[in-house]
Write a protein that holds these residues in place. Sequence first.
Motif, short mmCIF file in Angstrom:
data_model
loop_
_atom_site.label_atom_id
_atom_site.label_comp_id
_atom_site.label_asym_id
_atom_site.label_seq_id
_atom_site.Cartn_x
_atom_site.Cartn_y
_atom_site.Cartn_z
N LEU A 1 23.52 4.56 52.82
CA LEU A 1 22.76 3.44 52.40
C LEU A 1 21.38 3.90 51.68
O LEU A 1 20.83 3.39 50.64
CB LEU A 1 22.36 2.50 53.52
CG LEU A 1 23.78 1.57 53.54
CD1 LEU A 1 23.25 0.88 55.07
CD2 LEU A 1 23.95 0.34 52.50
N GLU A 2 20.85 4.87 52.38
CA GLU A 2 19.70 5.45 51.70
C GLU A 2 19.84 6.24 50.49
O GLU A 2 18.92 6.12 49.43
CB GLU A 2 19.13 6.63 52.81
CG GLU A 2 17.90 7.44 52.23
CD GLU A 2 17.47 8.52 53.17
OE1 GLU A 2 16.43 9.33 53.04
OE2 GLU A 2 18.58 8.92 54.30
N ALA A 3 20.74 6.72 50.13
CA ALA A 3 21.45 7.23 48.85
C ALA A 3 21.48 6.21 47.83
O ALA A 3 20.87 6.24 46.80
CB ALA A 3 22.45 8.18 49.00
N LEU A 4 22.22 5.06 48.29
CA LEU A 4 22.44 4.04 47.45
C LEU A 4 20.90 3.34 47.11
O LEU A 4 20.62 2.79 45.83
CB LEU A 4 23.34 2.88 48.00
CG LEU A 4 24.65 3.31 47.93
CD1 LEU A 4 25.45 2.43 49.13
CD2 LEU A 4 25.48 3.47 46.63
N LEU B 1 19.06 5.09 44.36
CA LEU B 1 19.70 4.68 43.15
C LEU B 1 19.48 3.19 42.56
O LEU B 1 19.33 3.16 41.45
CB LEU B 1 21.10 4.92 43.05
CG LEU B 1 21.78 6.33 42.99
CD1 LEU B 1 23.14 6.37 43.37
CD2 LEU B 1 21.15 7.05 41.74
N PHE B 2 19.50 2.37 43.43
CA PHE B 2 19.53 1.08 43.01
C PHE B 2 18.12 0.17 43.53
O PHE B 2 18.15 -1.09 43.26
CB PHE B 2 20.73 0.26 43.51
CG PHE B 2 21.95 0.58 42.90
CD1 PHE B 2 22.19 0.54 41.33
CD2 PHE B 2 22.80 1.46 43.55
CE1 PHE B 2 23.30 1.16 40.87
CE2 PHE B 2 23.95 2.03 42.92
CZ PHE B 2 24.34 2.15 41.68
N GLY B 3 17.43 0.79 44.24
CA GLY B 3 16.21 0.20 44.86
C GLY B 3 16.38 0.01 46.26
O GLY B 3 17.20 -0.74 46.87
N ALA B 4 15.37 0.23 47.14
CA ALA B 4 15.54 0.23 48.47
C ALA B 4 15.61 -1.35 48.98
O ALA B 4 15.83 -1.65 50.11
CB ALA B 4 14.19 0.70 48.98
N ASP B 5 15.04 -2.25 48.30
CA ASP B 5 15.33 -3.80 48.70
C ASP B 5 16.72 -4.21 48.28
O ASP B 5 16.85 -5.68 48.41
CB ASP B 5 14.30 -4.52 48.15
CG ASP B 5 14.04 -4.27 46.36
OD1 ASP B 5 14.74 -3.51 46.09
OD2 ASP B 5 13.48 -5.07 45.94
#
Length: 271
Positions: A32-35, A38-42
């Motif tokens: 989830l950290e890597a995603l 890529l796509f925004g922490a929120d």
Amino acid sequence: MPRVRLDVAYDGTDFSGWAVQPTRRTVAGVLLEALGRLFGADTAFGMVVAGRTDAGVHATGQVCHIELPADAWETTAPTLLRRLAALLPGDVRVHAATEVPDTFDARFSATFRRYHYRVTDAVHGAEPLRRHDTLAWPRRLDPALLNAAAAGLVGEHDFAAFCRRKDNATTVRAINRLEWDRDADGVLVATVQADAFCQAMVRSLVGAMLHVGDGRRPPEWPGSLLRLTARSSEVTVAPAHGLTLVAVGYPAADEFAARAEATRRIRTLSS
């Protein structure tokens, strides 16, 4: 929000299992950290996994699904695997990212989970390069005895004696494959496949069978525990590092929803 299936592999040695834990390193947390990078922490990915492996358990065939904003998925799909490879640590890899129907559920649509458990009974122990995924057993093991014990566990049973019970959860499971083979390198590999498993079930089954394989228990002993309605204190849980989730099976796409609905029903033993 397209739904995307991720096929994931990991070395579980340095993870505290799959599920996110605030102060521990977990597979889902790292992914989830890597995603998020890529796509925004929120971004709310809504991650669902086929099986929450315990601390130290490995996977070559884990499956999860996430949901991504349509524009983000469209622009990143061709390069997503390469980008994740650059962001993820070396003990986690994403092998495939595939858009699936929104009826696909990584957990509830699954028809089976298949695990391998590796054990060596060599006097020198596990080979150095396989020490993280192979249990060293101090006694000689007889494959014929192991398979005799396995035969008594195949089928639909209440595996309460081999499970860590959870409130309002059934321990009825259907094992359709359970067998031992000795590989060319001399390592014994148990293949265990069922529609689903409860917590610690596979390692408990292996622990019981190993005591048959080395001659300390009779072959009928593991099967005799199926009459119990609570966890057996006689069953030793085999160490986590010998266990690997190797495959998760799914039906045809037009059967995803029906399979998920059937899986969600609380199951009892058939007459």
